[in-house]
Design a protein around this motif. Structure first.
Motif, PDB file in Angstrom:
ATOM      1  N   ALA A 263      37.058  43.759  40.134  1.00  0.00           N
ATOM      2  CA  ALA A 263      38.124  42.805  40.047  1.00  0.00           C
ATOM      3  C   ALA A 263      37.421  41.573  40.772  1.00  0.00           C
ATOM      4  O   ALA A 263      37.909  40.519  40.170  1.00  0.00           O
TER       5      ALA A 263
ATOM      6  N   ALA B 167      42.539  40.842  37.972  1.00  0.00           N
ATOM      7  CA  ALA B 167      42.541  41.616  39.117  1.00  0.00           C
ATOM      8  C   ALA B 167      43.934  42.128  39.386  1.00  0.00           C
ATOM      9  O   ALA B 167      44.182  43.355  39.700  1.00  0.00           O
TER      10      ALA B 167
ATOM     11  N   THR C 127      37.087  37.554  39.127  1.00  0.00           N
ATOM     12  CA  THR C 127      37.798  36.691  39.601  1.00  0.00           C
ATOM     13  C   THR C 127      36.984  35.563  39.859  1.00  0.00           C
ATOM     14  O   THR C 127      37.294  34.158  39.738  1.00  0.00           O
TER      15      THR C 127
ATOM     16  N   ILE D  14      44.573  45.161  36.985  1.00  0.00           N
ATOM     17  CA  ILE D  14      44.274  46.329  37.474  1.00  0.00           C
ATOM     18  C   ILE D  14      45.112  46.770  38.606  1.00  0.00           C
ATOM     19  O   ILE D  14      45.401  48.060  38.296  1.00  0.00           O
TER      20      ILE D  14
END
Length: 312
Positions: free
Chosen positions: A18, A138, A22, A141
């Motif tokens: 994640a 992110a 990002t 998730i």
């Protein structure tokens, strides 16, 4: 244990992945990371297995283990441990695994086809939404896995108090607090010294981009976290002009947390092995995980460059 750590950098739901998405937002997608890291990590794990395939003696020929088995209490403990492996699964165990698998597949699906996600009006970016109105991967998730956890509680009729009492939950909660502190500390240090570090690494990395993997590995030894290492050092890789595909190839180099024998899963693995064949050596770093770890991570990074060249 080494394989499980490498699995973090090949997982679509890990904090490290994640963080990678990002940091490289707009330059890579989840599927591109998985296409490189999954096969690379598999090759690295097989190399790690091969190098220790015949290391040491089989238990029935190991003099240290045979000597321990002369102790009735030790032999009884080994037999009891073997019997516990055959204990039946708790009700709802299979359902929870199915829910978890569906959640993972859903994350991979939306990572491969971002258009499936809802979008909002463009505006200022926040923790969950990009400036163009798309949801950050992110956040996806986190939302999917939290939803999966809620469904597990509902369908398996598990009490939340039982979850809080579980040893795994306690260890996870402690890890969250510990990693948050480490990330905060490392991010503060990196930001305050970014010019110095960039100058020191700049010429070396520009001449040989793969050397950035060494920096990732060394920092991960100290931070004990793939996610913390990714958040601390990968932005510097972007500033140094390393291409996204090379950063993805070097992503598994964040798995240096096995070198110093203080990581919880490493210590747990030693405790799980009642035979004593998994150990920390006299000189601290000559432990059971060193050879397979170094080989697995090195081969994984090398394979990562190969797969990045083939699939990018």
């Amino acid at each position: 244990m080494v394989a499980s750590h490498l699995g973090i950098t090949a997982s679509p739901i890990s904090a490290a992945t994640a963080a990678m998405i990002t940091i490289l937002a707009g330059q890579i997608e989840l599927v591109q990371i998985l296409k490189v890291c999954i096969p690379a990590c598999l090759v690295g794990i097989l190399a790690g297995v091969a190098v220790v395939w015949k290391k040491g003696k089989e238990l029935e020929k190991d003099p240290v283990f045979l000597e321990k088995m002369k102790d009735p209490e030790f032999a009884k403990e080994i037999d009891a441990h073997s019997a516990s492996d055959d204990a039946p699964l708790k009700p709802g165990a299979k359902i929870s695994v199915i829910i978890f698998a569906i959640a993972v597949l859903l994350i991979v699906l939306v990572g491969a086809f971002p258009n499936l996600l809802p979008s909002f009006e463009p505006g200022a970016a926040n923790l969950s939404v990009n400036a163009n109105g798309t949801i950050k991967m992110a956040a996806v998730i986190e939302l999917v896995m939290l939803g999966a956890a809620a469904l597990m509680l509902l369908f398996t009729k598990t009490a939340t108090t039982d979850v809080a009492k579980a040893s795994l939950f306690t260890a996870g909660a402690q890890a969250v607090i510990s990693i948050f502190g480490v990330v905060w500390m490392s991010a503060t240090f990196m930001e305050a010294n970014s010019a110095t570090i960039e100058g020191a690494l700049g010429d070396m990395v520009k001449a040989a981009p793969w050397t950035f993997a060494i920096a990732l590995f060394i920092l991960s030894m100290l931070l004990f976290s793939q996610a913390a290492t990714t958040k601390a050092l990968m932005p510097l890789g972007v500033l140094l002009g390393i291409s996204p595909q090379h950063l993805v190839a070097m992503f598994p180099a964040t798995n240096g947390d096995f070198v110093l024998p203080g990581y919880p899963t490493l210590l747990a693995a030693i405790n799980f092995d009642r035979t004593g064949s998994t150990y920390i050596g006299k000189y601290l770093i000559n432990h059971s995980f060193m050879i397979p770890g170094l080989v697995a991570v090195s081969v994984t990074v090398a394979s990562g460059f190969l797969f990045a060249h083939l699939f990018w």
